[in-house]
Design an enzyme around this catalytic site. Structure first.
Site, mmCIF file in Angstrom:
data_model
loop_
_atom_site.group_PDB
_atom_site.id
_atom_site.type_symbol
_atom_site.label_atom_id
_atom_site.label_comp_id
_atom_site.label_asym_id
_atom_site.label_seq_id
_atom_site.Cartn_x
_atom_site.Cartn_y
_atom_site.Cartn_z
ATOM 1 N N ASP A 297 -17.587 43.986 -15.494
ATOM 2 C CA ASP A 297 -17.576 43.858 -16.949
ATOM 3 C C ASP A 297 -16.563 44.804 -17.577
ATOM 4 O O ASP A 297 -16.499 45.990 -17.223
ATOM 5 C CB ASP A 297 -18.961 44.197 -17.523
ATOM 6 C CG ASP A 297 -19.840 42.969 -17.669
ATOM 7 O OD1 ASP A 297 -19.307 41.854 -17.751
ATOM 8 O OD2 ASP A 297 -21.077 43.134 -17.724
ATOM 9 N N GLU B 155 -16.420 39.650 -22.809
ATOM 10 C CA GLU B 155 -17.358 39.037 -23.738
ATOM 11 C C GLU B 155 -16.629 38.522 -24.974
ATOM 12 O O GLU B 155 -15.816 39.231 -25.569
ATOM 13 C CB GLU B 155 -18.432 40.047 -24.160
ATOM 14 C CG GLU B 155 -19.397 40.410 -23.058
ATOM 15 C CD GLU B 155 -20.594 41.204 -23.562
ATOM 16 O OE1 GLU B 155 -20.760 41.312 -24.801
ATOM 17 O OE2 GLU B 155 -21.353 41.711 -22.727
ATOM 18 N N GLU C 32 -24.795 32.667 -21.817
ATOM 19 C CA GLU C 32 -26.056 33.408 -21.863
ATOM 20 C C GLU C 32 -26.876 33.029 -23.084
ATOM 21 O O GLU C 32 -26.389 33.054 -24.215
ATOM 22 C CB GLU C 32 -25.797 34.923 -21.878
ATOM 23 C CG GLU C 32 -27.078 35.746 -21.917
ATOM 24 C CD GLU C 32 -26.860 37.226 -21.679
ATOM 25 O OE1 GLU C 32 -27.848 37.979 -21.727
ATOM 26 O OE2 GLU C 32 -25.698 37.632 -21.433
ATOM 27 N N LYS D 237 -14.784 40.618 -16.423
ATOM 28 C CA LYS D 237 -15.488 39.713 -17.342
ATOM 29 C C LYS D 237 -15.330 40.225 -18.761
ATOM 30 O O LYS D 237 -15.543 41.413 -19.021
ATOM 31 C CB LYS D 237 -16.963 39.575 -16.981
ATOM 32 C CG LYS D 237 -17.720 38.602 -17.917
ATOM 33 C CD LYS D 237 -19.044 38.167 -17.327
ATOM 34 C CE LYS D 237 -20.088 39.264 -17.329
ATOM 35 N NZ LYS D 237 -20.442 39.709 -18.701
ATOM 36 N N ASP E 105 -22.122 45.650 -17.260
ATOM 37 C CA ASP E 105 -22.278 46.848 -18.084
ATOM 38 C C ASP E 105 -23.743 47.125 -18.401
ATOM 39 O O ASP E 105 -24.080 48.163 -18.959
ATOM 40 C CB ASP E 105 -21.448 46.755 -19.361
ATOM 41 C CG ASP E 105 -21.743 45.515 -20.194
ATOM 42 O OD1 ASP E 105 -22.626 44.730 -19.816
ATOM 43 O OD2 ASP E 105 -21.063 45.331 -21.234
ATOM 44 N N SER E 106 -24.623 46.212 -17.978
ATOM 45 C CA SER E 106 -26.069 46.480 -18.029
ATOM 46 C C SER E 106 -26.440 47.673 -17.172
ATOM 47 O O SER E 106 -27.560 48.193 -17.274
ATOM 48 C CB SER E 106 -26.849 45.242 -17.578
ATOM 49 O OG SER E 106 -26.363 44.764 -16.332
#
Length: 263
Positions: free
Chosen positions: A82, A113, A180, A111, A43-44
């Site tokens: 993401d 978070e 991370e 993915k 999502d970056s």
């Protein structure tokens, strides 16, 4: 790597895993032709490609479009997508809908978070046949809650919490775990304690593998270089020089040459 099962095998055989974050078909083709193992459509993309200040601006539609582009660039690689901001906080039905959209766009897995508060969602996705990669430590979607992009797990209490969360995501069925910006000793400890592979970014060398954003690796952004992202190329400089050479050739009537002109 052709399937997510190859990641588990890599950890058992102590073969380091290499994941790169990419967002389009061209970069996906380049990564697919390399020795890297899998691609993350992060999502970056909201920041790197679309110019937003954080990842919270990524939407399901944005993510699905970039997943589809990456899949067109690499038919065979494992592609992880993401889950965008809040998509796992609106209940199992909505999360499954978004994850399904990403899978139909071409993702091999999604993915997620964090874990606290959406344990049921992770379990539901896994039970629905959607492989889940977990992400703990600095979770960028929570950047405002963290007060910025800060290292996590420094205190004994925070370290114990992250170890417990790693245990939870494994028990919920996650096939791998991104760590991370956590202390390297903690990342190594979690890697040793858990059966699933860990992939680190800013988490030291003791994880099962490493991930970098392709634009950071290539040095495409002259103004952005986090400490943990080693540049393997000064891409911004090389590209700028190429553009300037083209500009000078056009202005000096050296482009196009005779052999470059269609008859």
């Amino acid at each position: 790597m052709k399937t997510i099962l190859d990641l588990a095998r890599a950890k058992r055989e102590q073969q380091p895993i290499v994941m790169l974050t990419a967002y389009d078909a061209l970069m996906a083709r380049i990564v697919a032709a390399s020795e890297a193992d899998l691609i993350l459509v992060g999502d970056s993309v909201a920041m790197v490609v679309h110019g937003f200040p954080s990842t919270v601006h990524a939407t399901p539609e944005m993510m699905a479009a970039h997943v589809a582009a990456v899949r067109r660039g690499t038919p065979d690689m494992v592609v992880v997508a993401d889950m965008p901001f809040l998509s796992v906080r609106r209940g199992t039905a909505y999360a499954a809908e978004v994850a399904g959209q990403l899978m139909q766009a071409g993702a091999t897995a999604v993915k997620v978070e964090g874990v606290t508060g959406h344990e049921e969602v992770i379990s539901h996705l896994v039970g629905s046949g959607i492989p889940v990669m977990a992400h703990l430590g600095l979770t960028p979607q929570s950047v405002h809650q963290f007060g910025g992009y800060r290292f996590q797990g420094r205190s004994a209490a925070d370290a114990e919490r992250l170890r417990d969360e790693a245990r939870q995501v494994e028990e919920l069925g996650a096939f791998a775990l991104v760590l991370e910006c956590v202390p390297s000793a903690l990342a190594s400890q979690i890697t040793e304690e858990r059966a699933i592979p860990t992939i680190g970014i800013g988490a030291g060398a003791g994880t099962s593998g490493q991930v970098l954003v392709i634009s950071d690796l290539l040095g495409l952004d002259a103004q952005f270089q986090p400490r943990f992202a080693r540049r393997y190329l000064e891409g911004h400089q090389l590209i700028g020089e190429a553009i300037n050479r083209f500009t000078r050739d056009v202005r000096g009537a050296r482009f196009p040459a005779r052999e470059e002109v269609l008859a």
